[in-house]
Design a protein around this motif. Structure first.
Motif, PDB file in Angstrom:
ATOM      1  N   ALA A   4       0.838  -1.210   0.000  1.00  0.00           N
ATOM      2  CA  ALA A   4       0.000   0.000   0.000  1.00  0.00           C
ATOM      3  C   ALA A   4       0.867   1.252   0.000  1.00  0.00           C
ATOM      4  CB  ALA A   4      -0.943  -0.005   1.202  1.00  0.00           C
ATOM      5  N   LEU A   5       1.925   1.232   0.791  1.00  0.00           N
ATOM      6  CA  LEU A   5       2.845   2.371   0.844  1.00  0.00           C
ATOM      7  C   LEU A   5       3.553   2.555  -0.486  1.00  0.00           C
ATOM      8  CD1 LEU A   5       4.422   4.602   2.293  1.00  0.00           C
ATOM      9  CD2 LEU A   5       5.915   2.820   3.234  1.00  0.00           C
ATOM     10  N   VAL A  43       4.980   9.950  14.720  1.00  0.00           N
ATOM     11  CA  VAL A  43       5.188  11.271  14.112  1.00  0.00           C
ATOM     12  C   VAL A  43       5.580  11.126  12.647  1.00  0.00           C
ATOM     13  CG1 VAL A  43       6.621  13.356  14.176  1.00  0.00           C
ATOM     14  CG2 VAL A  43       5.758  12.379  16.303  1.00  0.00           C
ATOM     15  N   ASP A  44       6.535  10.241  12.367  1.00  0.00           N
ATOM     16  CA  ASP A  44       6.974  10.043  10.983  1.00  0.00           C
ATOM     17  C   ASP A  44       5.905   9.378  10.129  1.00  0.00           C
ATOM     18  OD1 ASP A  44       9.428  11.331  11.129  1.00  0.00           O
ATOM     19  OD2 ASP A  44      10.456   9.534  11.832  1.00  0.00           O
ATOM     20  N   GLN A  45       5.153   8.437  10.711  1.00  0.00           N
ATOM     21  CA  GLN A  45       4.051   7.837   9.950  1.00  0.00           C
ATOM     22  C   GLN A  45       3.054   8.911   9.524  1.00  0.00           C
ATOM     23  OE1 GLN A  45       2.173   4.587  12.003  1.00  0.00           O
ATOM     24  NE2 GLN A  45       3.997   3.308  11.921  1.00  0.00           N
ATOM     25  N   ASN A  46       2.738   9.815  10.432  1.00  0.00           N
ATOM     26  CA  ASN A  46       1.801  10.891  10.098  1.00  0.00           C
ATOM     27  C   ASN A  46       2.389  11.850   9.067  1.00  0.00           C
ATOM     28  OD1 ASN A  46      -0.417  10.116  11.701  1.00  0.00           O
ATOM     29  ND2 ASN A  46       0.547  10.968  13.518  1.00  0.00           N
ATOM     30  N   ARG A  47       3.688  12.123   9.170  1.00  0.00           N
ATOM     31  CA  ARG A  47       4.349  13.013   8.196  1.00  0.00           C
ATOM     32  C   ARG A  47       4.349  12.387   6.809  1.00  0.00           C
ATOM     33  NH1 ARG A  47       9.997  14.355   6.814  1.00  0.00           N
ATOM     34  NH2 ARG A  47      10.612  12.522   8.014  1.00  0.00           N
ATOM     35  N   CYS A  54      -2.921  11.022   2.320  1.00  0.00           N
ATOM     36  CA  CYS A  54      -3.823   9.958   2.758  1.00  0.00           C
ATOM     37  C   CYS A  54      -3.766   9.859   4.277  1.00  0.00           C
ATOM     38  CB  CYS A  54      -3.456   8.634   2.108  1.00  0.00           C
ATOM     39  SG  CYS A  54      -1.836   7.999   2.568  1.00  0.00           S
ATOM     40  N   LYS A  55      -4.600   8.997   4.814  1.00  0.00           N
ATOM     41  CA  LYS A  55      -4.587   8.763   6.254  1.00  0.00           C
ATOM     42  C   LYS A  55      -3.483   7.767   6.591  1.00  0.00           C
ATOM     43  CE  LYS A  55      -9.423   9.671   7.071  1.00  0.00           C
ATOM     44  NZ  LYS A  55     -10.653   9.202   7.675  1.00  0.00           N
ATOM     45  N   ARG A  56      -2.937   7.897   7.787  1.00  0.00           N
ATOM     46  CA  ARG A  56      -1.878   7.009   8.240  1.00  0.00           C
ATOM     47  C   ARG A  56      -2.296   5.548   8.148  1.00  0.00           C
ATOM     48  NH1 ARG A  56      -0.877   4.049  12.265  1.00  0.00           N
ATOM     49  NH2 ARG A  56      -2.688   4.743  13.422  1.00  0.00           N
ATOM     50  N   GLU A  57      -3.523   5.267   8.554  1.00  0.00           N
ATOM     51  CA  GLU A  57      -4.009   3.887   8.558  1.00  0.00           C
ATOM     52  C   GLU A  57      -4.058   3.277   7.156  1.00  0.00           C
ATOM     53  OE1 GLU A  57      -5.675   6.484   9.965  1.00  0.00           O
ATOM     54  OE2 GLU A  57      -5.261   6.086  12.065  1.00  0.00           O
ATOM     55  N   ILE A  59      -1.869   3.542   4.769  1.00  0.00           N
ATOM     56  CA  ILE A  59      -0.585   3.011   4.326  1.00  0.00           C
ATOM     57  C   ILE A  59       0.163   2.221   5.396  1.00  0.00           C
ATOM     58  CG2 ILE A  59      -0.192   4.563   2.406  1.00  0.00           C
ATOM     59  CD1 ILE A  59       1.405   6.374   4.273  1.00  0.00           C
ATOM     60  N   PHE A  60      -0.184   2.432   6.660  1.00  0.00           N
ATOM     61  CA  PHE A  60       0.498   1.707   7.734  1.00  0.00           C
ATOM     62  C   PHE A  60      -0.428   0.792   8.525  1.00  0.00           C
ATOM     63  CE2 PHE A  60       3.157   5.517   7.142  1.00  0.00           C
ATOM     64  CZ  PHE A  60       4.340   4.896   6.804  1.00  0.00           C
TER      65      PHE A  60
END
Length: 66
Positions: A4-5, A43-47, A54-57, A59-60
């Motif tokens: 996804a990422l 923090v980095d996931q949100n960045r 997109c939303k963090r969820e 891609i992660f």
């Protein structure tokens, strides 16, 4: 591998190299995260999610933080 990422990086930036440049990160670091060999903190996931529009969820997922 975080497919996804990877797909989102390609959709928005075209290449992992261009994404790395936009973040001011090393290409090899981006590759390690995409391949699941490195984890990002919240923090980095949100960045990254913000840069990928997109939303963090998306891609992660609900993965635990580093």
């Amino acid at each position: 591998m975080n497919k996804a990422l990877k797909v989102r990086i390609i959709e928005i930036f075209g290449t992992q190299a261009d994404f790395a440049q936009a973040l001011g990160a090393d290409e090899s670091f981006i590759s390690r995260v995409v391949r699941g060999r490195r984890d990002l903190d919240k923090v980095d996931q949100n960045r990254w999610a913000k840069a990928l529009k997109c939303k963090r969820e998306t891609i992660f997922g609900n993965k635990r933080y580093k």
